[in-house]
Design an enzyme around this catalytic site. Structure first.
Site: not given
Lengths: 472, 443
Positions: A305, A429, A431
């Site tokens: 990440c 994000d 992820h």
């Protein structure tokens, strides 16, 4: 002198004409003056070509063909010069028309880019009306040089809803003529002996009310050598000297044109921003690409990440034109850390996490970019960092990498009220493991506004705030 | 239970003008050993149309019995010349032979001829073959004694192709309601000549390359028929009364290829340009022809009429260079030559279909009618010729090149050799008589 448009950019229609124009001439001498004359003569011929009745503009994805120099004559017959320019849209076949039923409902909830673009192709009519005389073959024997290339014509004209086809096409012709002049200047300016540089037009979107402007740059000359020209342009357009408006990478990207690399750009633009009492929204400036898990056939699910957040930041510097190097891969990032002595050689190829400090080090090593580190001892304290974050977006405008707990994210903006202290964070994000689907990404909040409770209230966080070089 | 019907592929069907029957009959009555010739018309996926036939011209030296085996080289050369005289939509469909020789031997002979003819003609094409091109050619064997005809086709794309029987049916007015699409097209080519190699052969090579590029641009160009962009599959005579003649005017829009394949600047030994305009046309059969066909045939005619004229001019120049090798002629810096103009002649008095010929500026119409007789066995008078489509080229003082001084300005006009003469070394060639030369020298 450049062609500019002074009106609100978000409305109306852009007409964009592209097409190669053949440029051929025999350079009789190695005398620079005579070569220049030869080139100018060829340009004169191109000017008359573009102004002739053989010049044709066809509207892409439609049956519409227009002869701008024959009283703006068009086929099909229903199109008359006095029609409104925006009515041309009815004739254009778009992909949406084919799957109209499926998509329309969902699409309405998203903000679509307000300015629409009509693409045209510049062509020449080879046929003419008779009578005619048979051709003549002419042979010249002389040791010389032959110049043969095509000029990549690319002109834009921004029309309002009141413009007629006649108005718009007259302006297009002016733009074409003007571009030929600019191209001639660039060729002559950068000509050395018999080496010639191809002039390439690029469009740049300047802040309101200047709108879209077109510049012609010599191909192959890197941005670093064109700084003097950019300084002049900044002066001419009264632009601040701390934002690179005229670097090649900053060229305007026309809506609905897919990016060749397939990454999404600025997914946050379709979101509705929160309105807080006495609050303001402070966002990342410019353009970045959304980098996340599983892209580039790299399975970094569970450990990559921070790498992805770093890649998002690198893409920002690349797309504003600050750096030319491509966004680094995981391996390249790891290698950079080994090179600066931060990690052992065995680090390369591993699945080890990195944090803000490493992000700062890599930005410095690979991009020459310095960053500030902000430390927050507990997540709950982030709620009080509104002013600092707002200032960052105002002065630097770069995406922020934040790492803490076991997660890394990218902060793209903050909505903050000075009076109430309310705060929201615009989070990208890394992820996400799915495909580049803007709808899914925004619907499911992979790019979205989060409240202060998004953070682990007890964990400590480090933020890496990249500093934008103050250059043009 | 299903009943599977296995049928062999159906043979082709040739619809032939009545006049051809009369012509072949006449040839049978000549009783002159074996007579060969060409069959001319248009192929379509469903059937083929034969519009006219023309015998292989007699060789001067063998005025007596032509012998029993046809001169293959001669037949092929005739086909090559005839091909140049056929506007778009017309092509050499095959070969006929009138002989009472054994049928099997004749088939072998005629198979050889048809393959050779087709290979030569297609090797001169500057465009890429299309998927929907018909690759079958026809051979017709007529026995003059029994008047029996044997019609067979070969797929010339397949060297191992076997003879397939085909239908041969005579009909009147086969092409009386054919339509024609035409246009006048601007030619503006400029190519460099390699350093130190600026002879006529180099001009030929360089111009051929440029013609291929132009052919490709035309192929991908936008074609309008009577001012409208129609879908490929639109039928051209759709909605109109059948058996009514139609003429259409085409417009072609082109754009250069986006990719720049060659270096921007290259050394050269000179340049050659071809500038002017030509009339191009293509005939379409009357069996619901589609826009796609009209476009294809017209674009091919555009390229071949320019290529043919350039070829003819260069052949002329080569011959005159041969002749004047002995004399010390100073190579001029700039020379200009007129390409021949295109003249049309109807195939038969009432039909719309025409063949064409090229007239150099120093020739007269009588030379054109002579060639039409020799090559296509057409008896035409000067009054039958359509000379209105193009006017002869005129050389003006300047052609736009930026050159300081002009000394004398007169045109160079090569004298035309007759067709067969150019190709066959044994024929007498006429010398190129230059009135004077055009000088554009550097001061």
């Amino acid at each position: 002198m450049v062609v500019t448009v002074s009106q609100s950019f978000d409305t109306g229609t852009i007409l964009r004409v592209r097409g190669p124009l053949e440029f051929k001439c025999q350079l009789d001498r190695t005398d620079a003056l005579l070569i220049h004359k030869c080139i100018s003569t060829t340009f004169e011929m191109l000017h008359s070509q573009v102004k002739s009745e053989s010049c044709v503009l066809t509207i892409c994805d439609s049956p519409v063909i227009i002869w701008p120099n024959r009283g703006v004559y068009a086929t099909p017959e229903e199109i008359s010069p006095n029609m409104l320019c925006e009515d041309i849209h009815q004739w254009i076949q778009t992909d949406e028309q084919e799957s109209a039923g499926k998509r329309s409902a969902k699409k309405k909830s998203k903000k679509s880019s307000a300015v629409s673009v009509i693409n045209l192709r510049l062509m020449m009519e080879a046929t003419k009306t008779g009578p005619l005389s048979a051709p003549i073959l002419s042979k010249t024997v002389q040791k010389s040089h032959f110049l043969s290339t095509t000029l990549p014509i690319d002109c834009v004209v921004h029309t309002t809803c009141n413009d007629t086809i006649k108005d718009a096409f007259e302006r297009l012709l002016e733009a074409l003529t003007h571009q030929l002049c600019e191209m001639e200047k660039v060729i002559l300016q950068h000509m050395k002996g018999t080496t010639l540089l191809i002039p390439e037009p690029l469009h740049f979107l300047l802040p309101e009310p200047k709108g879209l402007v077109t510049m012609v740059y010599p191909a192959g000359v890197p941005d670093s050598q064109l700084e003097a020209q950019r300084k002049e342009l900044h002066q001419q357009f009264d632009l601040p000297n701390d934002w690179p408006y005229f670097r090649r990478a900053a060229a305007y990207h026309f809506p609905n044109e897919p990016y060749k690399d397939g990454y999404l750009r600025n997914p946050h633009l379709v979101l509705t921003h929160p309105s807080l009492d006495n609050g303001k929204v402070y966002l990342v400036q410019g353009i970045y690409s959304y980098r996340h898990y599983m892209q580039d056939h790299m399975d970094d699910n569970g450990w990559g990440c921070a790498y992805r957040s770093l890649q998002t930041i690198c893409s920002w510097f690349q797309q504003q034109g600050y750096v030319e190097r491509a966004v680094p891969t995981h391996k390249e990032i790891q290698q950079a850390l080994v090179d600066v002595g931060d990690k052992q050689a065995s680090f390369v190829g591993s699945r080890q996490w990195i944090g803000s400090i490493e992000v700062q080090a890599v930005l410095n090593q690979l991009l020459g970019v310095t960053s500030k580190i902000m430390f927050v001892s507990q997540g709950s304290d982030l709620a009080s960092k509104g002013r600092e974050l707002a200032n960052h977006f105002l002065t630097e405008g770069t995406p922020i990498m934040i790492g803490g707990g076991v997660l890394a994210h990218t902060i793209l903006g903050v909505a903050w009220s000075e009076t109430t202290g309310q705060i929201r964070y615009l989070i990208l994000d890394p992820h996400y493991t799915g495909a580049e689907d803007l709808q899914v990404i925004t619907d499911k909040g992979w790019c979205g506004w989060k409240g202060p409770d998004f953070w682990d209230q007890t964990a400590y966080y480090n933020l890496c705030l990249p500093q934008r070089p103050k250059v043009i | 239970m299903f009943l599977l019907l296995l049928s062999g592929s159906m043979g082709r069907s040739y619809i032939v003008e009545d006049a051809v029957e009369g012509y072949l009959s006449k040839l049978c009555e000549l009783q002159a050993g074996s007579i060969t010739g060409l069959l001319i018309g248009q192929s379509s996926t469903q059937r083929d149309f034969v519009v006219t036939a023309t015998r292989t011209p007699q060789k001067e030296e063998s005025a007596a019995a032509a012998g029993n085996s046809p001169d293959k080289e001669w037949v092929i050369e005739h086909a090559r010349q005839v091909s140049r005289m056929l506007p778009g939509g017309l092509s050499v469909l095959g070969v006929f032979i009138i002989t009472d020789a054994d049928s099997k031997d004749t088939l072998t002979t005629v198979r050889q001829l048809v393959f050779a003819v087709e290979n030569l003609i297609s090797s001169e094409h500057l465009w890429n073959p299309a998927d929907d091109d018909v690759t079958d050619c026809v051979t017709l064997h007529v026995n003059p004694k029994t008047r029996k005809t044997f019609c067979r086709t070969f797929d010339v794309k397949d060297p191992k192709s076997m003879a397939k029987p085909a239908d041969w049916k005579y009909q009147s007015g086969v092409c009386s309601s054919w339509s024609m699409v035409s246009c006048c097209i601007n030619v503006n080519m400029l190519v460099p000549l390699p350093d130190n190699r600026t002879g006529t052969e180099n001009m030929d090579t360089s111009l051929k390359e440029e013609l291929k590029v132009w052919a490709h641009q035309l192929e991908s160009g936008v074609c309008l028929i009577d001012g409208k962009k129609l879908a490929e599959d639109t039928e051209l005579t759709g909605g109109q009364k059948r058996n009514v003649r139609q003429t259409y005017t085409a417009q072609i829009l082109i754009t250069p290829d986006d990719q720049r394949l060659t270096d921007v600047v290259q050394r050269c030994g000179g340049s050659v340009s071809v500038r002017g305009a030509i009339h191009s046309r293509a005939y379409l059969h009357s069996n619901k022809p589609k826009v796609k066909l009209a476009e294809k045939l017209l674009k091919r005619d555009v390229v071949s009429t320019v290529a043919t004229r350039v070829q003819m001019l260069l052949e002329e120049l080569l011959t005159s260079e041969e002749e004047s090798k002995g004399s010390s002629r100073v190579k001029q810096q700039t020379e200009q030559f007129c390409l021949p103009r295109r003249i049309f002649c109807p195939v038969k008095a009432s039909g719309p279909v025409c063949v064409c010929d090229y007239e150099f500026s120093d020739e007269g119409l009588s030379e054109v009618t002579d060639r039409l007789k020799e090559m296509l066995d057409i008896d035409a008078g000067e009054e039958d010729l359509d000379t209105r489509q193009e006017t002869p080229a005129e050389i003006t003082e300047r052609d736009g090149a930026a050159v300081p001084a002009v000394e004398t300005v007169e045109a160079l006009e090569p004298k035309r050799n007759n067709y067969i003469g150019v190709a066959m070394a044994s024929a007498v060639a006429l010398l190129a008589t230059a009135a004077s030369m055009l000088y554009l020298s550097d001061v």
